[in-house]
Design a protein around this motif. Structure first.
Motif, PDB file in Angstrom:
ATOM      1  N   GLU A 156     -19.764  -1.954 -28.824  1.00 34.89           N
ATOM      2  CA  GLU A 156     -21.094  -1.382 -28.585  1.00 34.89           C
ATOM      3  C   GLU A 156     -21.057  -0.352 -27.460  1.00 34.89           C
ATOM      4  OE1 GLU A 156     -23.607  -1.902 -30.554  1.00 34.89           O
ATOM      5  OE2 GLU A 156     -22.382  -3.268 -31.746  1.00 34.89           O
ATOM      6  N   GLU A 157     -20.275  -0.636 -26.432  1.00 39.62           N
ATOM      7  CA  GLU A 157     -20.165   0.301 -25.317  1.00 39.62           C
ATOM      8  C   GLU A 157     -19.471   1.591 -25.749  1.00 39.62           C
ATOM      9  OE1 GLU A 157     -20.846  -3.706 -23.794  1.00 39.62           O
ATOM     10  OE2 GLU A 157     -19.398  -2.899 -25.212  1.00 39.62           O
ATOM     11  N   ASP A 158     -18.473   1.465 -26.615  1.00 45.55           N
ATOM     12  CA  ASP A 158     -17.769   2.645 -27.112  1.00 45.55           C
ATOM     13  C   ASP A 158     -18.705   3.532 -27.921  1.00 45.55           C
ATOM     14  OD1 ASP A 158     -15.561   4.337 -27.668  1.00 45.55           O
ATOM     15  OD2 ASP A 158     -15.194   3.298 -29.555  1.00 45.55           O
ATOM     16  N   ARG A 159     -19.588   2.915 -28.684  1.00 45.71           N
ATOM     17  CA  ARG A 159     -20.547   3.681 -29.485  1.00 45.71           C
ATOM     18  C   ARG A 159     -21.593   4.360 -28.602  1.00 45.71           C
ATOM     19  NH1 ARG A 159     -21.910  -0.486 -34.508  1.00 45.71           N
ATOM     20  NH2 ARG A 159     -19.945  -0.208 -35.665  1.00 45.71           N
ATOM     21  N   ALA A 160     -22.083   3.619 -27.603  1.00 44.83           N
ATOM     22  CA  ALA A 160     -23.176   4.137 -26.780  1.00 44.83           C
ATOM     23  C   ALA A 160     -22.688   5.042 -25.655  1.00 44.83           C
ATOM     24  CB  ALA A 160     -23.969   2.975 -26.191  1.00 44.83           C
ATOM     25  N   GLY A 161     -21.430   4.898 -25.246  1.00 44.90           N
ATOM     26  CA  GLY A 161     -20.919   5.676 -24.118  1.00 44.90           C
ATOM     27  C   GLY A 161     -21.405   5.156 -22.780  1.00 44.90           C
ATOM     28  N   ARG A 162     -21.851   3.885 -22.723  1.00 48.16           N
ATOM     29  CA  ARG A 162     -22.347   3.264 -21.497  1.00 48.16           C
ATOM     30  C   ARG A 162     -21.728   1.873 -21.362  1.00 48.16           C
ATOM     31  NH1 ARG A 162     -27.750   2.082 -22.557  1.00 48.16           N
ATOM     32  NH2 ARG A 162     -27.935   1.363 -20.379  1.00 48.16           N
ATOM     33  N   PRO A 163     -21.456   1.431 -20.126  1.00 50.69           N
ATOM     34  CA  PRO A 163     -20.854   0.103 -19.959  1.00 50.69           C
ATOM     35  C   PRO A 163     -21.889  -1.007 -20.080  1.00 50.69           C
ATOM     36  CG  PRO A 163     -21.183   1.130 -17.811  1.00 50.69           C
ATOM     37  CD  PRO A 163     -21.577   2.160 -18.854  1.00 50.69           C
ATOM     38  N   PHE A 164     -21.416  -2.164 -20.550  1.00 51.75           N
ATOM     39  CA  PHE A 164     -22.222  -3.385 -20.600  1.00 51.75           C
ATOM     40  C   PHE A 164     -23.553  -3.185 -21.329  1.00 51.75           C
ATOM     41  CE2 PHE A 164     -19.363  -4.521 -17.102  1.00 51.75           C
ATOM     42  CZ  PHE A 164     -19.085  -5.848 -17.386  1.00 51.75           C
ATOM     43  N   VAL A 165     -23.482  -2.870 -22.611  1.00 48.08           N
ATOM     44  CA  VAL A 165     -24.701  -2.746 -23.411  1.00 48.08           C
ATOM     45  C   VAL A 165     -24.719  -3.721 -24.583  1.00 48.08           C
ATOM     46  CG1 VAL A 165     -25.073  -0.330 -22.810  1.00 48.08           C
ATOM     47  CG2 VAL A 165     -23.709  -0.875 -24.818  1.00 48.08           C
ATOM     48  N   GLY A 166     -23.626  -4.438 -24.826  1.00 43.98           N
ATOM     49  CA  GLY A 166     -23.589  -5.430 -25.895  1.00 43.98           C
ATOM     50  C   GLY A 166     -24.183  -6.753 -25.431  1.00 43.98           C
ATOM     51  N   ARG A 167     -23.816  -7.834 -26.095  1.00 41.01           N
ATOM     52  CA  ARG A 167     -24.358  -9.155 -25.740  1.00 41.01           C
ATOM     53  C   ARG A 167     -23.993  -9.523 -24.309  1.00 41.01           C
ATOM     54  NH1 ARG A 167     -22.333 -13.663 -29.053  1.00 41.01           N
ATOM     55  NH2 ARG A 167     -23.979 -14.815 -27.953  1.00 41.01           N
ATOM     56  N   GLY A 213     -23.362  -7.475 -21.913  1.00 39.63           N
ATOM     57  CA  GLY A 213     -24.114  -6.601 -21.025  1.00 39.63           C
ATOM     58  C   GLY A 213     -25.557  -7.054 -20.866  1.00 39.63           C
ATOM     59  N   GLN A 214     -26.141  -7.542 -21.933  1.00 34.70           N
ATOM     60  CA  GLN A 214     -27.517  -8.047 -21.856  1.00 34.70           C
ATOM     61  C   GLN A 214     -27.587  -9.286 -20.958  1.00 34.70           C
ATOM     62  OE1 GLN A 214     -28.653  -8.634 -25.951  1.00 34.70           O
ATOM     63  NE2 GLN A 214     -28.208  -6.501 -26.484  1.00 34.70           N
ATOM     64  N   LEU A 215     -26.563 -10.131 -21.053  1.00 37.56           N
ATOM     65  CA  LEU A 215     -26.519 -11.295 -20.164  1.00 37.56           C
ATOM     66  C   LEU A 215     -26.309 -10.852 -18.719  1.00 37.56           C
ATOM     67  CD1 LEU A 215     -26.482 -14.307 -19.612  1.00 37.56           C
ATOM     68  CD2 LEU A 215     -24.062 -14.350 -20.294  1.00 37.56           C
ATOM     69  N   LEU A 216     -25.486  -9.850 -18.523  1.00 35.28           N
ATOM     70  CA  LEU A 216     -25.271  -9.328 -17.167  1.00 35.28           C
ATOM     71  C   LEU A 216     -26.593  -8.854 -16.561  1.00 35.28           C
ATOM     72  CD1 LEU A 216     -23.063  -8.315 -15.020  1.00 35.28           C
ATOM     73  CD2 LEU A 216     -23.392  -6.095 -16.100  1.00 35.28           C
ATOM     74  N   ASP A 217     -27.380  -8.142 -17.331  1.00 31.52           N
ATOM     75  CA  ASP A 217     -28.665  -7.664 -16.821  1.00 31.52           C
ATOM     76  C   ASP A 217     -29.571  -8.834 -16.427  1.00 31.52           C
ATOM     77  OD1 ASP A 217     -27.929  -5.017 -17.134  1.00 31.52           O
ATOM     78  OD2 ASP A 217     -28.864  -4.816 -19.113  1.00 31.52           O
ATOM     79  N   ARG A 218     -29.602  -9.889 -17.235  1.00 32.13           N
ATOM     80  CA  ARG A 218     -30.453 -11.046 -16.917  1.00 32.13           C
ATOM     81  C   ARG A 218     -29.949 -11.761 -15.666  1.00 32.13           C
ATOM     82  NH1 ARG A 218     -30.060 -11.831 -22.590  1.00 32.13           N
ATOM     83  NH2 ARG A 218     -28.686 -13.644 -22.294  1.00 32.13           N
ATOM     84  N   MET A 219     -28.635 -11.825 -15.507  1.00 33.27           N
ATOM     85  CA  MET A 219     -28.055 -12.470 -14.324  1.00 33.27           C
ATOM     86  C   MET A 219     -28.514 -11.779 -13.039  1.00 33.27           C
ATOM     87  SD  MET A 219     -24.207 -12.967 -15.860  1.00 33.27           S
ATOM     88  CE  MET A 219     -23.466 -12.908 -14.222  1.00 33.27           C
ATOM     89  N   LEU A 269     -20.735 -16.538 -22.276  1.00 33.19           N
ATOM     90  CA  LEU A 269     -21.237 -16.714 -23.639  1.00 33.19           C
ATOM     91  C   LEU A 269     -20.436 -17.769 -24.391  1.00 33.19           C
ATOM     92  CD1 LEU A 269     -21.890 -12.983 -24.632  1.00 33.19           C
ATOM     93  CD2 LEU A 269     -23.611 -14.742 -24.108  1.00 33.19           C
ATOM     94  N   ARG A 270     -19.179 -17.928 -24.030  1.00 34.95           N
ATOM     95  CA  ARG A 270     -18.327 -18.924 -24.685  1.00 34.95           C
ATOM     96  C   ARG A 270     -18.327 -20.261 -23.939  1.00 34.95           C
ATOM     97  NH1 ARG A 270     -14.860 -14.452 -24.239  1.00 34.95           N
ATOM     98  NH2 ARG A 270     -13.600 -15.594 -22.712  1.00 34.95           N
ATOM     99  N   ASN A 271     -18.631 -20.227 -22.670  1.00 38.60           N
ATOM    100  CA  ASN A 271     -18.571 -21.437 -21.840  1.00 38.60           C
ATOM    101  C   ASN A 271     -19.868 -21.540 -21.032  1.00 38.60           C
ATOM    102  OD1 ASN A 271     -15.443 -22.209 -22.054  1.00 38.60           O
ATOM    103  ND2 ASN A 271     -15.610 -20.001 -21.773  1.00 38.60           N
ATOM    104  N   THR A 272     -20.891 -22.072 -21.655  1.00 38.35           N
ATOM    105  CA  THR A 272     -22.216 -22.086 -21.014  1.00 38.35           C
ATOM    106  C   THR A 272     -22.249 -22.961 -19.764  1.00 38.35           C
ATOM    107  OG1 THR A 272     -22.888 -23.870 -22.519  1.00 38.35           O
ATOM    108  CG2 THR A 272     -23.363 -21.602 -23.192  1.00 38.35           C
TER     109      THR A 272
END
Length: 269
Positions: free
Chosen positions: A126-137, A139-145, A244-247
């Motif tokens: 997703e980041e490769d497509r958008a050209g921005r870091p942390f925009v996939g799943r 990245g969304q968790l990072l923003d919430r953190m 995401l793998r180890n809640t």
């Protein structure tokens, strides 16, 4: 026949043979021509073969010059006076093969004046497509953190803003872990990136940035322990993809976020 008559008879026979074209004298004994081996056919004379000259050896090929990609990256990074020129230098760098398989060069996101600089591993799909870091799943968790401690890449107040980049600006094939040589050649750009941003605190997300900037891995043992990177206080944390793998690890990550927030509040006091 008397001797005189025999002489003239023999002479007449000899003269007759001479007239017929005989050139060789008659042997004393007859020759059985059928018992003789057939004469070998005469071969036509062959033209003389041209003299063979030794082939001239081709000139030796020059030895390929070994390219020191790390030294080239160090020179290019040091010559970048600002973020725009650093991004241009990274995009022009031709010695990392990851560039050939990526869609975009993922440089950064967030506020360049932010107090906190977050460094991840490498772009995903997703980041490769958008050209921005942390925009996939992840990245969304990072923003919430970071929203939980009132920090955001989109925050209008630079005191509560974050700035995000990666060790690698290009996506590795199949999201594999970057190789040591790939990390080494991109490290000068990352170090220059940190110098230009000049953050108060650096957060290393996962093993790859720890390997690049601290020279060691083992993020589950290193997380939550303050250290220094280029003279800046640094907090290693587990990558959001790991969460995401180890809640169950989210509890420890929440403790790390609280420690980060306390450090920022301490600096404000």
């Amino acid at each position: 026949m008397d001797s005189v008559a025999e002489y003239w008879n023999d002479r007449a026979l000899l003269e007759w043979q001479v007239e017929l074209g005989v050139t060789d004298a008659i042997l004393d004994e007859p020759v059985d021509r059928y018992a003789l081996a057939p004469a070998a056919p005469k071969s036509k004379p062959q033209p003389a073969a041209p003299a063979q000259t030794a082939p001239t050896a081709p000139p030796p090929r020059p030895e390929p010059q070994a390219v020191d990609a790390v030294a080239i990256a160090r020179t290019a990074a040091a010559s970048a006076p600002d973020l725009d020129s650093l991004a241009t230098a990274i995009q022009a760098f031709e010695y990392c093969d990851l560039k050939r398989g990526a869609r975009n060069c993922v440089f950064s996101d967030g506020q360049p004046q932010a107090r906190v600089m977050i460094i991840g591993e490498a772009p995903g799909r997703e980041e490769d497509r958008a050209g921005r870091p942390f925009v996939g799943r992840a990245g969304q968790l990072l923003d919430r953190m970071f929203d939980a401690i009132d920090l955001s890449r989109a925050h209008t107040d630079v005191a509560r803003a974050t700035y995000i980049t990666n060790v690698m600006p290009w996506r590795p094939p199949s999201n594999r872990t970057p190789e040591q040589a790939e990390i080494a050649m991109m490290l000068p750009f990352l170090e220059r990136h940190i110098t230009l941003i000049d953050p108060e605190i650096i957060v290393l997300m996962g093993n790859t940035p720890c390997q690049a900037l601290l020279g060691r891995t083992g993020i589950t043992r290193m997380r939550g322990q303050w250290t220094d990177v280029l003279g800046k206080p640094c907090m290693p944390m587990v990558h959001p993809a790991y969460l995401l793998r180890n809640t169950l690890a989210k509890r420890e990550t929440w403790a790390d976020l609280l420690a980060l927030n306390a450090r920022l509040r301490q600096k404000e006091a």
